[in-house]
Motif scaffolding. Sequence first.
Motif, PDB file in Angstrom:
ATOM      1  N   LEU A 181     -16.807   8.603 -20.947  1.00 63.79           N
ATOM      2  CA  LEU A 181     -16.138   7.306 -20.849  1.00 63.79           C
ATOM      3  C   LEU A 181     -16.644   6.377 -21.955  1.00 63.79           C
ATOM      4  CD1 LEU A 181     -16.064   6.640 -17.003  1.00 63.79           C
ATOM      5  CD2 LEU A 181     -14.334   7.703 -18.454  1.00 63.79           C
ATOM      6  N   ASP A 182     -15.747   5.589 -22.498  1.00 62.03           N
ATOM      7  CA  ASP A 182     -16.072   4.642 -23.565  1.00 62.03           C
ATOM      8  C   ASP A 182     -16.523   3.321 -22.942  1.00 62.03           C
ATOM      9  OD1 ASP A 182     -16.137   2.849 -25.639  1.00 62.03           O
ATOM     10  OD2 ASP A 182     -14.125   3.287 -26.389  1.00 62.03           O
ATOM     11  N   PRO A 183     -17.790   2.936 -23.075  1.00 60.09           N
ATOM     12  CA  PRO A 183     -18.274   1.706 -22.441  1.00 60.09           C
ATOM     13  C   PRO A 183     -17.635   0.442 -23.001  1.00 60.09           C
ATOM     14  CG  PRO A 183     -19.929   2.594 -23.953  1.00 60.09           C
ATOM     15  CD  PRO A 183     -18.858   3.627 -23.839  1.00 60.09           C
ATOM     16  N   ASP A 196     -12.179  14.242 -12.748  1.00 56.50           N
ATOM     17  CA  ASP A 196     -12.985  14.963 -11.759  1.00 56.50           C
ATOM     18  C   ASP A 196     -14.323  15.409 -12.329  1.00 56.50           C
ATOM     19  OD1 ASP A 196     -11.062  14.870  -9.636  1.00 56.50           O
ATOM     20  OD2 ASP A 196      -9.910  16.408 -10.677  1.00 56.50           O
ATOM     21  N   ASP A 197     -14.500  15.255 -13.657  1.00 54.15           N
ATOM     22  CA  ASP A 197     -15.757  15.638 -14.290  1.00 54.15           C
ATOM     23  C   ASP A 197     -16.814  14.546 -14.180  1.00 54.15           C
ATOM     24  OD1 ASP A 197     -13.960  14.133 -15.981  1.00 54.15           O
ATOM     25  OD2 ASP A 197     -15.310  14.514 -17.669  1.00 54.15           O
ATOM     26  N   ILE A 198     -16.462  13.391 -13.629  1.00 55.93           N
ATOM     27  CA  ILE A 198     -17.382  12.258 -13.515  1.00 55.93           C
ATOM     28  C   ILE A 198     -17.735  12.054 -12.049  1.00 55.93           C
ATOM     29  CG2 ILE A 198     -17.627   9.767 -13.891  1.00 55.93           C
ATOM     30  CD1 ILE A 198     -15.591  10.095 -16.189  1.00 55.93           C
ATOM     31  N   GLU A 199     -19.005  11.788 -11.774  1.00 60.60           N
ATOM     32  CA  GLU A 199     -19.477  11.747 -10.385  1.00 60.60           C
ATOM     33  C   GLU A 199     -18.709  10.757  -9.524  1.00 60.60           C
ATOM     34  OE1 GLU A 199     -23.678  11.419  -7.851  1.00 60.60           O
ATOM     35  OE2 GLU A 199     -23.658  11.061 -10.015  1.00 60.60           O
ATOM     36  N   ASP A 200     -18.427   9.547 -10.046  1.00 58.15           N
ATOM     37  CA  ASP A 200     -17.724   8.555  -9.230  1.00 58.15           C
ATOM     38  C   ASP A 200     -16.225   8.522  -9.532  1.00 58.15           C
ATOM     39  OD1 ASP A 200     -17.475   7.217 -11.637  1.00 58.15           O
ATOM     40  OD2 ASP A 200     -18.300   5.309 -10.912  1.00 58.15           O
ATOM     41  N   GLY A 201     -15.719   9.511 -10.296  1.00 57.37           N
ATOM     42  CA  GLY A 201     -14.302   9.589 -10.596  1.00 57.37           C
ATOM     43  C   GLY A 201     -13.772   8.469 -11.474  1.00 57.37           C
ATOM     44  N   GLY A 202     -14.705   7.664 -12.020  1.00 62.34           N
ATOM     45  CA  GLY A 202     -14.293   6.524 -12.844  1.00 62.34           C
ATOM     46  C   GLY A 202     -14.199   5.222 -12.078  1.00 62.34           C
TER      47      GLY A 202
END
Length: 317
Positions: A99-101, A127-133
């Motif tokens: 993700l781009d901060p 789905d590759d990120i723990e909190d789904g974004g």
Amino acid sequence: MRDLKIPEQRHPEKAHRPDNAQPRKPKWIRVKAPTGEGYNATKRIMREHNLATVCEEAACPNAGECWSQGHATMMIMGEVCTRACTFCNIATGKPPEDLDPFEPGRVADAVQKLGLNHVVITSVDRDDIEDGGAEHFAQTIRAIRHRSPGTTIEILTPDFIRCDPSVLKIVTDAKPDVFNHNLETVPGLYPEVRPGARYFHSLRLLQRVKELDPEIFTKSGIMVGLGEDRQAVMQVMEDMRAADIDFLTIGQYLQPTPKHHAVDRFVTPEEFEQYEKAAYGKGFLMVSATPLTRSSYHAGDDFAQLRENRLAKLARA
């Protein structure tokens, strides 16, 4: 390096599928090609801020009209989705980037430059990120509030199905004005149309939004013309109202490429009118049901009407 403009690379999981015929669209579906200074100005702002839009990625038929009025639905968290829904034109696979901060700030700056009264923010599934974004959505909402405090914010989120249930509160605590998550189709078609999702999970997600913050408007939509029947659509309306969903959208499914799910039929404008009447009869505060209806089409005007309808309902209570 993948070239997302090439269909086989954009949708590698669909490349082996047999082609489905793409029937000629009826006259009530056809739209004008995008042109004009307003359209070009909106496109310029999107490119200057390095922002993706679902209007382009999902090949929305209303892009020309919306962009000419300075409206665009911004798509955060990249251009590659971890799901592979058979109706969707967004590129699929493993996202190549984190993700781009700085993206929330760029979105907020674009909203300010466009002078939007109402903005819709959506995303790919991550789905590759723990909190789904979830935190990325919250940061984007807060950034827009800071730069454009008078702008109302509508979000169209993933289902967060692989995340801890607590992540939903991260999003609702940022207080979007409208929380949208589309059911997309009737439950019987989920294995074919939304194989990575679960109907009752999506329904429960929207119900939980109301439990966490009753002041947030909830919204969901479905496509018709995928092979559903009228009875199944009526049952989806009943399920949505049981989950206290305020706003329903119904639009015609349009097949992006021969490799995507086939169009079963083109639903007539008269049938859409019947669906709208039935939905209002079931208690929705706001309904948009037309062949060209999409989640963010005329979203600002619809939000103003939605708020007015809620006030009228409270006055009658």
